[in-house]
Design an enzyme around this catalytic site. Structure first.
Site, short mmCIF file in Angstrom:
data_model
loop_
_atom_site.label_atom_id
_atom_site.label_comp_id
_atom_site.label_asym_id
_atom_site.label_seq_id
_atom_site.Cartn_x
_atom_site.Cartn_y
_atom_site.Cartn_z
N GLY A 16 46.34 -16.71 -20.62
CA GLY A 16 45.74 -17.67 -19.69
C GLY A 16 45.28 -18.86 -20.49
CB SER A 26 27.75 -20.33 -20.80
OG SER A 26 27.24 -21.59 -20.38
CE LYS A 62 28.51 -18.72 -17.71
NZ LYS A 62 29.49 -19.17 -16.83
CG HIS A 71 24.02 -19.15 -17.96
ND1 HIS A 71 24.93 -20.03 -17.42
CD2 HIS A 71 23.62 -19.71 -19.13
CE1 HIS A 71 25.08 -21.08 -18.22
NE2 HIS A 71 24.29 -20.90 -19.27
CG ASN A 72 27.17 -20.01 -14.05
OD1 ASN A 72 26.95 -19.94 -15.26
ND2 ASN A 72 28.36 -20.26 -13.55
CD GLU A 99 25.69 -24.32 -14.98
OE1 GLU A 99 25.89 -23.57 -15.97
OE2 GLU A 99 26.61 -24.71 -14.24
NE ARG A 116 7.38 -4.65 8.93
CZ ARG A 116 7.25 -3.51 8.28
NH1 ARG A 116 6.13 -3.24 7.63
NH2 ARG A 116 8.22 -2.63 8.28
C1 6PG Z 1 29.17 -22.67 -18.02
C2 6PG Z 1 29.27 -23.19 -16.61
C3 6PG Z 1 30.65 -22.93 -16.07
C4 6PG Z 1 31.00 -23.75 -14.85
C5 6PG Z 1 30.27 -23.37 -13.60
C6 6PG Z 1 30.13 -24.51 -12.64
O1 6PG Z 1 28.28 -21.85 -18.22
O2 6PG Z 1 29.93 -23.09 -18.89
O3 6PG Z 1 28.33 -22.56 -15.82
O4 6PG Z 1 30.75 -21.56 -15.88
O5 6PG Z 1 30.86 -25.10 -15.15
O6 6PG Z 1 31.02 -22.37 -13.00
O7 6PG Z 1 29.85 -23.99 -11.41
P1 6PG Z 1 29.92 -24.78 -10.07
O8 6PG Z 1 31.29 -25.37 -9.95
O9 6PG Z 1 29.64 -23.76 -9.05
O10 6PG Z 1 28.89 -25.86 -10.14
#
Ligand code: 6PG
Length: 477
Positions: free
Chosen positions: A9, A128, A183, A186-187, A190, A447
């Site tokens: 890939g 990441s 991960k 993490h996102n 983000e 409730r």
């Molecule tokens: C990373 C980023 C990567 C990606 C995201 C963006 O850690 O390198 O998080 O994984 O840029 O998937 O996500 P969106 O397209 O949902 O904003």
């Protein structure tokens, strides 16, 4: 010679990961469904190290030393399953498949189970740092069986980013889906981080009537302090960019409709299942969704009453500082919630994730890398079972220092009508955590009233019910 690792890939991420392996001295086998990408990689970057290009999956597998280590870097979902299915019959007991894409952790758990039954190791790994990180050193979050990490770990650690103290930003997170789960969170963080920065920008822009380039200067200055991070740094760069076509600030010609590929949404869904409030991440995810609700926004614009007040700013610099402190405090909340979610999943699935390790491997390489992660690392070193990041003494003080600012900013947002959903909901979370009493007692009463759902009392053990439709006496349930 045989290759120590293979990558199949070869879109941007896979290509850069392969180059990273080669540049670090590993012989790397490379394969792509359409061989053109493999040939162009070897032609353009062959001088960077030792590549073994393979046109077929069979040749690719045959060029790997045992136990074979194959990194799969294709689209999450169906395409990943297709590659795994094609690879499986070619592999032997003990070989390792690494899925380095943004897979949904439940898919990873399923795949790990299937492959374990065939004697193969499956490692779902978060990676990441975007394209540049993949090439120069990403933060790597591998899950899968601990046994696989013995041979795989050293290779991944070699190509990972290094923290200032030299520690590689890669650690075995835990079994099966743990790596992809982490991960995913993490996102989610983000998303929260980006939304908070967006809200800070919006408040500064509207409140102070500044140009994007002027706000870029403010962010660049913030980047010298506690807020120093990759996302603040690139924000300044985006805000400084001028559009070549119109001469305007680029940010002013970009459509205000935020996209998302799914990891933020996954984080929120999982948090709902686990019962963990990740309000910062949820607000950020929904804020992207609102921005993309074109029809609703169009129908509401100019129709919904505003009744706003002008910004009350006697001191412009004080407002900038208020926004900075609100951003910092809200950011602590988003991370605290993300770590809570990791903790909850770790307990639910028996992953034994070490939270301090997460903070450590996020210090460099990844998108949320920040000076602040050093403070989080220290917090978990002080107390590995910290109930919330917010109660660590360092963060108690750091947030205390900004609470008044935070309240002023949220109040300004409400009065002026500049939406700051993540700032305000983070403050509400903070106040909920510190509250002596919550109105949850009333909810329990409600409730019990309509559904006899019972309640507990503050003054003793037991479960109780009030006979609401009878004489309203209390009975033990
Ligand atoms: C990373 C980023 C990567 C990606 C995201 C963006 O850690 O390198 O998080 O994984 O840029 O998937 O996500 P969106 O397209 O949902 O904003």
């Amino acid at each position: 010679a045989l290759a120590q690792i293979g990558v199949t890939g070869l879109a941007v991420m896979g290509r850069n990961l392969a180059r990273n392996f080669a540049r670090n001295g590993f012989t790397v086998a490379v394969h792509n469904r359409s061989p053109q990408k493999m040939h162009s990689l070897v032609e353009e970057h062959g001088s960077e190290g030792d590549f073994i290009g393979a046109e077929s999956l069979e040749d690719f597998v045959a060029s790997l030393e045992k136990p074979r280590k194959v990194v799969v870097m294709v689209q999450a979902g169906g395409p990943t399953d297709a590659v795994i299915d094609a690879l499986t019959p070619l592999l032997d007991q003990g070989d390792i498949i690494v899925d380095a894409g943004n897979a949904l952790y439940t898919d990873t758990m399923r795949r790990e189970k299937d492959l374990a039954a065939k004697g193969l190791h499956f490692v779902g790994s978060g990676v990441s740092g975007g394209e540049e990180g993949a090439l120069l050193g990403p933060s790597i979050m591998p899950g899968g069986p601990a046994e696989s990490y013995v041979t795989l770990g050293p290779i991944l650690e070699k190509i990972a980013a290094k923290a200032e103290d030299g520690t590689p930003c890669c650690v075995h997170i835990g079994p099966d889906g743990a790596g992809h789960f982490v991960k995913m969170v993490h996102n989610g963080i983000e998303y929260a981080d980006m939304q908070l920065i967006g809200e800070a920008y919006d408040l500064l822009r509207t409140g102070l009537d500044l140009e994007p380039a002027e706000i870029a200067d403010i962010f660049a200055e913030w980047n010298q302090g506690d807020l120093e991070s990759f996302l603040i740094e690139i924000t300044a760069e985006v805000l400084r960019q001028t559009d070549a076509r119109t001469g305007k600030a680029l940010v002013d010609v970009i459509k205000d409709e935020a996209g998302q590929k799914g990891t933020g949404r996954w984080t929120v869904k999982s948090a709902l299942d686990l019962g963990v409030p990740v309000t910062g991440i949820a607000e950020a995810t929904f804020a992207r969704a609102i921005s993309s609700q074109v029809a609703q926004r169009q129908a509401a614009r100019g129709v919904l009453a505003a009744h706003t007040e002008p910004f009350a700013l006697e001191d412009r610099e004080a407002f900038v500082e208020d926004v900075r402190l609100a951003l910092y405090a809200s950011k602590v909340v988003a991370y605290a919630q993300g770590f809570d979610q990791i903790q909850a999943a770790s307990e639910e699935f028996g992953w034994n994730i070490v939270k301090g390790d997460m903070a450590k491997i996020w210090r460099e390489g990844c998108i949320i890398r920040a000076r602040f992660l050093d403070r989080i690392t220290e917090a978990f070193e002080r107390d590995a079972s910290l109930p919330s990041l917010l109660v660590d003494p360092y963060f108690v003080d750091a947030v205390a220092n900004g609470v008044s600012s935070w309240r002023r900013v949220v109040a300004q947002s409400a009065l002026t009508g500049v939406p700051a959903p993540a700032f305000s909901s983070s403050l509400a979370y903070y106040d909920s955590l510190r509250a002596e009493r919550l109105p949850a007692a009333l909810i329990q009463g409600q409730r019990d009233f309509f559904g006899a759902h019972t309640y507990k009392r503050i003054d003793g053990e037991g479960t109780f019910h009030t006979l609401w439709s009878g004489d309203r006496s209390e009975v033990e349930a």
